[in-house]
Every structure is written in structure tokens, then in C-alpha cells.
Design a protein around this motif. Structure first.
Motif, PDB file in Angstrom:
ATOM      1  N   GLY A 104       0.808  -1.223   0.000  1.00 46.64           N
ATOM      2  CA  GLY A 104       0.000   0.000   0.000  1.00 46.64           C
ATOM      3  C   GLY A 104       0.834   1.263   0.000  1.00 46.64           C
ATOM      4  O   GLY A 104       0.554   2.210  -0.737  1.00 46.64           O
ATOM      5  N   GLY A 105       1.889   1.286   0.833  1.00 46.03           N
ATOM      6  CA  GLY A 105       2.754   2.459   0.880  1.00 46.03           C
ATOM      7  C   GLY A 105       3.517   2.664  -0.408  1.00 46.03           C
ATOM      8  O   GLY A 105       3.655   3.795  -0.898  1.00 46.03           O
ATOM      9  N   SER A 106       4.004   1.573  -0.984  1.00 45.06           N
ATOM     10  CA  SER A 106       4.745   1.675  -2.250  1.00 45.06           C
ATOM     11  C   SER A 106       3.830   2.105  -3.387  1.00 45.06           C
ATOM     12  O   SER A 106       4.203   2.939  -4.216  1.00 45.06           O
ATOM     13  CB  SER A 106       5.389   0.323  -2.592  1.00 45.06           C
ATOM     14  OG  SER A 106       6.254  -0.084  -1.574  1.00 45.06           O
ATOM     15  N   ALA A 107       2.633   1.532  -3.431  1.00 49.60           N
ATOM     16  CA  ALA A 107       1.685   1.905  -4.489  1.00 49.60           C
ATOM     17  C   ALA A 107       1.316   3.375  -4.394  1.00 49.60           C
ATOM     18  O   ALA A 107       1.232   4.075  -5.408  1.00 49.60           O
ATOM     19  CB  ALA A 107       0.436   1.038  -4.398  1.00 49.60           C
ATOM     20  N   ALA A 108       1.103   3.861  -3.174  1.00 47.77           N
ATOM     21  CA  ALA A 108       0.754   5.277  -3.007  1.00 47.77           C
ATOM     22  C   ALA A 108       1.887   6.182  -3.470  1.00 47.77           C
ATOM     23  O   ALA A 108       1.645   7.186  -4.148  1.00 47.77           O
ATOM     24  CB  ALA A 108       0.422   5.549  -1.538  1.00 47.77           C
ATOM     25  N   GLU A 109       3.124   5.830  -3.137  1.00 44.81           N
ATOM     26  CA  GLU A 109       4.262   6.658  -3.566  1.00 44.81           C
ATOM     27  C   GLU A 109       4.438   6.637  -5.074  1.00 44.81           C
ATOM     28  O   GLU A 109       4.688   7.668  -5.700  1.00 44.81           O
ATOM     29  CB  GLU A 109       5.540   6.185  -2.875  1.00 44.81           C
ATOM     30  CG  GLU A 109       5.607   6.580  -1.414  1.00 44.81           C
ATOM     31  CD  GLU A 109       6.964   6.300  -0.804  1.00 44.81           C
ATOM     32  OE1 GLU A 109       7.946   6.141  -1.562  1.00 44.81           O
ATOM     33  OE2 GLU A 109       7.040   6.269   0.430  1.00 44.81           O
ATOM     34  N   SER A 113       3.736   9.892  -7.430  1.00 47.21           N
ATOM     35  CA  SER A 113       4.844  10.479  -8.186  1.00 47.21           C
ATOM     36  C   SER A 113       4.575  10.443  -9.692  1.00 47.21           C
ATOM     37  O   SER A 113       5.050  11.304 -10.425  1.00 47.21           O
ATOM     38  CB  SER A 113       6.150   9.740  -7.874  1.00 47.21           C
ATOM     39  OG  SER A 113       6.079   8.403  -8.333  1.00 47.21           O
ATOM     40  N   ALA A 114       3.806   9.466 -10.158  1.00 44.67           N
ATOM     41  CA  ALA A 114       3.518   9.358 -11.590  1.00 44.67           C
ATOM     42  C   ALA A 114       2.398  10.306 -12.024  1.00 44.67           C
ATOM     43  O   ALA A 114       2.425  10.846 -13.124  1.00 44.67           O
ATOM     44  CB  ALA A 114       3.147   7.928 -11.945  1.00 44.67           C
ATOM     45  N   ILE A 115       1.420  10.490 -11.156  1.00 38.98           N
ATOM     46  CA  ILE A 115       0.275  11.346 -11.488  1.00 38.98           C
ATOM     47  C   ILE A 115       0.300  12.542 -10.556  1.00 38.98           C
ATOM     48  O   ILE A 115       0.090  12.391  -9.345  1.00 38.98           O
ATOM     49  CB  ILE A 115      -1.057  10.578 -11.333  1.00 38.98           C
ATOM     50  CG1 ILE A 115      -1.053   9.323 -12.214  1.00 38.98           C
ATOM     51  CG2 ILE A 115      -2.238  11.471 -11.661  1.00 38.98           C
ATOM     52  CD1 ILE A 115      -2.217   8.400 -11.969  1.00 38.98           C
TER      53      ILE A 115
END
Length: 201
Positions: A104-109, A113-115
Motif C-alpha cells: 500500500g505504501g509503495s503503491a501510493a508513492e 509520483s507518476a500522477i
């Protein structure tokens, strides 16, 4: 008489090797716990800390949780493989919480950062809760129990959809393999797997 001595010698040597194996397993688990004390069982305090990720200063970060999950997997395998007493229930909760929060933390980062802008991504705690239930269901072969446990813990029906989706995709390969092999889809040797989850460690 010689046959009796041979049997006693064989029995004592097998007990000696079992004790040595357990001592090595305990030593390995202890060495890992010196570096990562969070892998020890402290009445689910470690799981509570993971669920408070980002909300308190003592909560572990993503990289530390990745290390804790790996260390817990290795320590649990060492202890279970060496014959030490303990189950898989508590380790599965801790490993699932850590891996879910890391995801979850990695997906949020990555997504943030991408959008550019504020993108609605669930908190890592939600992923940790789904990780707890998904890992428990997989390790102990209790899919319905894990769904009900998560609903009881969260009182939030919205998170159940993610968990049921996980259960479907997690159980699909096993179900297809059983049907192709001519094995019964329900029942079978899962009782020996469930017995390992009776004791928590």
C-alpha cells in the motif's frame, strides 16, 4: 542383547539430533531477533504498530517493514523446520500486515509520483488489513473465517470487496489444478494444514 543396544543407541542418537536441530533453530531465530526484535511475539503489538503506520512516530517505515517481513518468514521457517513448538497463526498475521502495508505504501508513492495532484489511494493500513486476512486465509486454509475476521475488526464492508477479490484469484489456481488432477475440490488433506495453525508463536 546386541539388537536391544543397537535400538537404544539409534533412539538416543535420533533424540540427540532432534535436540541439536531444535537448538540450532532457536539460535537462528534468536540471532535474527537480535537484529529485528519486531519479529518476536508480543501479544500482537507488532501488528498494532504496523496498522498505525504513518500515524505515530514509533511506527516502522516501508523499508523496515520489508526487512521485518523477510526476517519473520526466515525465522518462522527456521523454528518450524527445526521442530520447535509454535504455530503459524500469529506469524501469518504479522507477515500479512507487513507485506500489505509495504504494498500500500509503495503503491501510493508510485502513483502519487507518476500522477501529479492528489490521487485517491487507500491508506497503507487498509492494505495491511487485507494482507492480514489474505495471508491468514492462505496459510491456514480458512477463506471465510478471514473475511469474517476482517469485517469484525474493521466494521467496514467496503474493504471486503478487495479481500473477496484476493480470495478468488488466490484460490483459482488451486481449484483449477485440483479439477485437472481429478482431486476433490472441497475437503481433502487441508486438515493437516489447519492443524499447524492451532498454536500461535
Amino acid at each position: 542383547m546386541d539388537e536391544c543396544c543397537t535400538k537404544i543407541t539409534t533412539l538416543s542418537s535420533s533424540n540427540h539430533s532432534m535436540v541439536s536441530l531444535q537448538a540450532l533453530g532457536g539460535l537462528g531465530g534468536g540471532i535474527i531477533a537480535l537484529k529485528y526484535p519486531g519479529i518476536l511475539y508480543w501479544d500482537f503489538t507488532n501488528v498494532d504498530e504496523i496498522l498505525r503506520m504513518g500515524k505515530s512516530a514509533s511506527a516502522p517505515g516501508i523499508w523496515l517493514m520489508t526487512q521485518l517481513a523477510g526476517a519473520k518468514v526466515v525465522a518462522t521457517a527456521l523454528c518450524r523446520g527445526s521442530g520447535l513448538v509454535g504455530g503459524l497463526y500469529a506469524p501469518s498475521l504479522m507477515i500479512g500486515a507487513a507485506l500489505g502495508a509495504v504494498f500500500g505504501g509503495s503503491a501510493a508513492e508510485i502513483i502519487n509520483s507518476a500522477i501529479p495532484g492528489n490521487v485517491a489511494v487507500a491508506q497503507p493500513q487498509a492494505y495491511a488489513q487485507v494482507g492480514i486476512a489474505a495471508t491468514l486465509a492462505s496459510v491456514c486454509s480458512v477463506p471465510l473465517t478471514s473475511v469474517l475476521l476482517l469485517f469484525e475488526l474493521t466494521k467496514d464492508y467496503r474493504i471486503l470487496l478487495a479481500l473477496m477479490e484476493d480470495r478468488f484469484f488466490n484460490d483459482l489456481p488451486t481449484t483449477l489444478h485440483k479439477s485437472n488432477a481429478g482431486l476433490p475440490i472441497f475437503g481433502g488433506p487441508s486438515s493437516c494444514i489447519k492443524s499447524t495453525c492451532d498454536n500461535s508463536s
